[in-house]
Enzyme design. Sequence first.
Site, mmCIF file in Angstrom:
data_model
loop_
_atom_site.group_PDB
_atom_site.id
_atom_site.type_symbol
_atom_site.label_atom_id
_atom_site.label_comp_id
_atom_site.label_asym_id
_atom_site.label_seq_id
_atom_site.Cartn_x
_atom_site.Cartn_y
_atom_site.Cartn_z
ATOM 1 N N HIS A 264 0.824 -1.205 0.000
ATOM 2 C CA HIS A 264 0.000 0.000 0.000
ATOM 3 C C HIS A 264 0.859 1.256 0.000
ATOM 4 O O HIS A 264 2.015 1.263 0.432
ATOM 5 C CB HIS A 264 -0.930 0.012 1.223
ATOM 6 C CG HIS A 264 -0.210 0.081 2.533
ATOM 7 N ND1 HIS A 264 0.315 1.248 3.041
ATOM 8 C CD2 HIS A 264 0.079 -0.884 3.441
ATOM 9 C CE1 HIS A 264 0.878 1.012 4.205
ATOM 10 N NE2 HIS A 264 0.763 -0.278 4.475
ATOM 11 N N GLU B 15 -1.628 -6.543 7.743
ATOM 12 C CA GLU B 15 -0.284 -6.299 8.250
ATOM 13 C C GLU B 15 -0.052 -7.149 9.499
ATOM 14 O O GLU B 15 -0.989 -7.664 10.125
ATOM 15 C CB GLU B 15 -0.140 -4.814 8.578
ATOM 16 C CG GLU B 15 1.193 -4.379 9.175
ATOM 17 C CD GLU B 15 2.388 -4.708 8.310
ATOM 18 O OE1 GLU B 15 2.731 -5.907 8.225
ATOM 19 O OE2 GLU B 15 2.977 -3.777 7.742
ATOM 20 N N ARG C 199 -6.084 1.181 3.856
ATOM 21 C CA ARG C 199 -4.922 1.696 3.131
ATOM 22 C C ARG C 199 -4.528 0.763 1.992
ATOM 23 O O ARG C 199 -4.092 1.213 0.929
ATOM 24 C CB ARG C 199 -3.748 1.923 4.080
ATOM 25 C CG ARG C 199 -3.255 0.724 4.880
ATOM 26 C CD ARG C 199 -2.294 1.188 5.959
ATOM 27 N NE ARG C 199 -1.666 0.125 6.729
ATOM 28 C CZ ARG C 199 -2.196 -0.438 7.803
ATOM 29 N NH1 ARG C 199 -3.407 -0.066 8.230
ATOM 30 N NH2 ARG C 199 -1.534 -1.377 8.472
ATOM 31 N N HIS D 85 0.499 -5.534 2.589
ATOM 32 C CA HIS D 85 1.306 -4.763 3.539
ATOM 33 C C HIS D 85 2.742 -5.282 3.560
ATOM 34 O O HIS D 85 3.030 -6.381 3.081
ATOM 35 C CB HIS D 85 0.679 -4.856 4.923
ATOM 36 C CG HIS D 85 -0.764 -4.462 4.936
ATOM 37 N ND1 HIS D 85 -1.190 -3.211 5.309
ATOM 38 C CD2 HIS D 85 -1.883 -5.164 4.600
ATOM 39 C CE1 HIS D 85 -2.508 -3.141 5.202
ATOM 40 N NE2 HIS D 85 -2.955 -4.313 4.778
#
Length: 381
Positions: free
Chosen positions: A142, A220, A193, A315
């Site tokens: 991202h 993440e 995100r 991520h």
Amino acid sequence: VGGTGSFYTYYGPEEVKFKSLTTNFLERDLPKVMPALGLGDEPVPLWWTTDFILASPVGTPAAEEKWIVGEFNCSCVGLSKCLAAYCQDDTPNACYNDISASDLAEADVYGSIMGAKAMGIMTKSKMGGGTPGVFRVVFLRHGESDWNVKNIFTGWADVDLSENGKLEAVEAGRMLKSAGFKFNIVFTSVLRRAIRTAWTALMESDNFSMPVINTWRLNERHYGGLQGLNKAETAAKHGDDQVKIWRRSYDIPPPSIDHSDPRHPCNDPLYSHVPKAALPGAESLALTVDRVLPFWFDTVAPCIMAGKSVMVAAHGNSLRAICKYIEGMSQEEVLDLNIPTGVPLVYELDTNMNFLQKYYLMDPAEVAKKLQAVANQGKAK
């Protein structure tokens, strides 16, 4: 084939007049050109049926000869403007410089149109792949988030992209479009995100009609008790070495949070469909690998092996987990693996999903700058 109008002369592949052209083209040029176009394992395609115009004076050594190459029946689209460079009996010293500027400009316009059309056809026919027998998958971290800017441990906190991060996502889409990527399916996390990055990059690359699958397994790494803390301040308090252990050690998680902590995902409605026992209070990279790889094996890899064109927008740590597996990295090697924000990373795999090569769709010098910025995160100074 030579000639114009209704009168043609047909030459065999052993024609002495074109021996140097044939030899150079087949033995010197094609072995480089075809792999560069992602066609290394294919026979010479039909569109190599072209016009060749000798643009070097008669007597030029074969290895130094220059030929103007136009698409088949070039006279129909203006490349006949290059005939002034053709060495014939009455013009033995004709060369490229004999083409007038206006004729050359017109030939270039039509030649560029035909080239763009040919590349478009190739891209469409190659949708979802490049070289036969080679699978490609695109990984996209991202864009920069609000908490990246503030240097805060983010983890599963659902923060949005910064303004720069939004621009990074746009640029990622432009890079994907320039490289001709058309996706059949896209996977991303449930964090905005990554989702916004995926949507933006897809729109900018003219990818609209494929399914986008969201899964918490691509989230993440969960930073537990560090989540929401400033990285530099934490490093100043506990030391760079301790923070690096928390951030980058393979199997040592940061301090965990329990179910009563508002930061624990069991208290977030976003994960109400996930058993509480599966939701982490903190994760090491090893635990992140354990969470991510089942989704890779069960869902992503089968799509790639089925010939689908796949992008995974996720991520830094969830992508590191996949990259570690693909490349067979050791626990020590993966600690030094950094992935920049907003830069498409292409992995090429053989039919057994073994790693062949990887590359970013960005100038290496620019990638190096972004990688250094990632490496500097979490330091006291």
